[in-house]
Motif scaffolding. Structure first.
Motif, short mmCIF file in Angstrom:
data_model
loop_
_atom_site.label_atom_id
_atom_site.label_comp_id
_atom_site.label_asym_id
_atom_site.label_seq_id
_atom_site.Cartn_x
_atom_site.Cartn_y
_atom_site.Cartn_z
N SER A 26 0.83 -1.20 0.00
CA SER A 26 0.00 0.00 0.00
C SER A 26 0.87 1.26 0.00
CB SER A 26 -0.92 -0.01 1.22
OG SER A 26 -1.67 1.17 1.28
N TYR A 37 -3.16 1.54 -11.45
CA TYR A 37 -4.61 1.57 -11.49
C TYR A 37 -5.18 0.16 -11.66
CZ TYR A 37 -3.93 0.96 -16.50
OH TYR A 37 -3.56 0.46 -17.72
N THR A 39 -8.73 -1.56 -13.39
CA THR A 39 -9.97 -1.35 -14.15
C THR A 39 -10.66 -2.67 -14.38
OG1 THR A 39 -9.02 -1.67 -16.37
CG2 THR A 39 -8.92 0.55 -15.46
N ILE A 46 -11.53 1.34 -11.16
CA ILE A 46 -11.94 0.92 -9.82
C ILE A 46 -11.08 1.57 -8.74
CG2 ILE A 46 -12.17 -1.06 -8.28
CD1 ILE A 46 -12.63 -2.77 -10.79
N ASP A 47 -9.78 1.64 -8.98
CA ASP A 47 -8.87 2.23 -8.00
C ASP A 47 -7.64 2.76 -8.72
OD1 ASP A 47 -7.97 3.05 -5.53
OD2 ASP A 47 -7.55 1.06 -4.76
N ASN A 49 -3.69 5.12 -7.84
CA ASN A 49 -2.83 5.83 -6.89
C ASN A 49 -2.78 7.33 -7.24
OD1 ASN A 49 -1.08 5.81 -9.10
ND2 ASN A 49 0.69 5.17 -7.92
N SER A 60 -9.33 13.28 -7.19
CA SER A 60 -9.67 12.09 -6.40
C SER A 60 -10.29 11.03 -7.29
CB SER A 60 -10.64 12.45 -5.28
OG SER A 60 -11.93 12.69 -5.80
N LEU A 61 -10.38 9.84 -6.75
CA LEU A 61 -11.00 8.73 -7.46
C LEU A 61 -12.48 9.04 -7.73
CD1 LEU A 61 -10.16 6.00 -8.57
CD2 LEU A 61 -10.82 4.98 -6.40
N ASP A 62 -13.11 9.76 -6.82
CA ASP A 62 -14.52 10.14 -7.01
C ASP A 62 -14.71 10.96 -8.28
OD1 ASP A 62 -15.46 8.80 -4.78
OD2 ASP A 62 -15.33 10.55 -3.47
N LYS A 65 -15.63 8.71 -11.16
CA LYS A 65 -16.85 7.90 -11.08
C LYS A 65 -17.69 8.08 -12.34
CE LYS A 65 -16.82 6.14 -6.85
NZ LYS A 65 -15.93 5.06 -6.72
#
Length: 123
Positions: A26, A37, A39, A46-47, A49, A60-62, A65
């Motif tokens: 992490s 990343y 996907t 999905i996620d 760094n 941000s990841l948001d 979305k």
């Protein structure tokens, strides 16, 4: 007279000594300057760094979305890479251009591997 005692204290585990340690991985992902990343096959992000987020011009990841990688990369480029990934299981050093949210175009080099959930078969 000497006496030997048996310690019942739990042994302190040394952190950041193994790549199999989740905390180490992490920390590595968060600090690397290379974008990392995850996907889905259809391109849902999905996620990722912080380096990836910066590369794509989001905070941000948001902010990602509801978007797909094809919103940033030409769909035919993504389709070619996914076909190769499905066939080979991994790809290395695929160069392409992405368009950031602010319109800036960046050339990137992508390497990826296909991961399959052993329980569900999801890729």
């Amino acid at each position: 007279m000497s006496r030997i005692t048996h310690s019942t204290k739990p042994k302190k585990q040394k952190r950041f000594r193994s790549l199999s340690d989740p905390h180490t991985l992490s920390e590595l992902a968060l600090r690397l300057k290379e974008g990392i990343y995850i996907t889905t096959l259809d391109g849902e992000i999905i996620d990722a760094n912080p380096a990836f987020l910066e590369m794509f011009g989001v905070d941000s990841l948001d902010d990602l979305k509801g978007q797909r990688t094809s919103d940033f990369v030409k769909p035919e480029v993504r389709a070619r890479e996914m076909a190769l990934l499905e066939r080979e299981g991994s790809v290395r050093d695929i160069e392409f251009q992405l368009t950031r949210r602010d319109g800036e175009i960046r050339t990137v080099v992508d390497s990826a591997f296909l991961s399959v959930d052993p329980e569900t078969g999801e890729k």
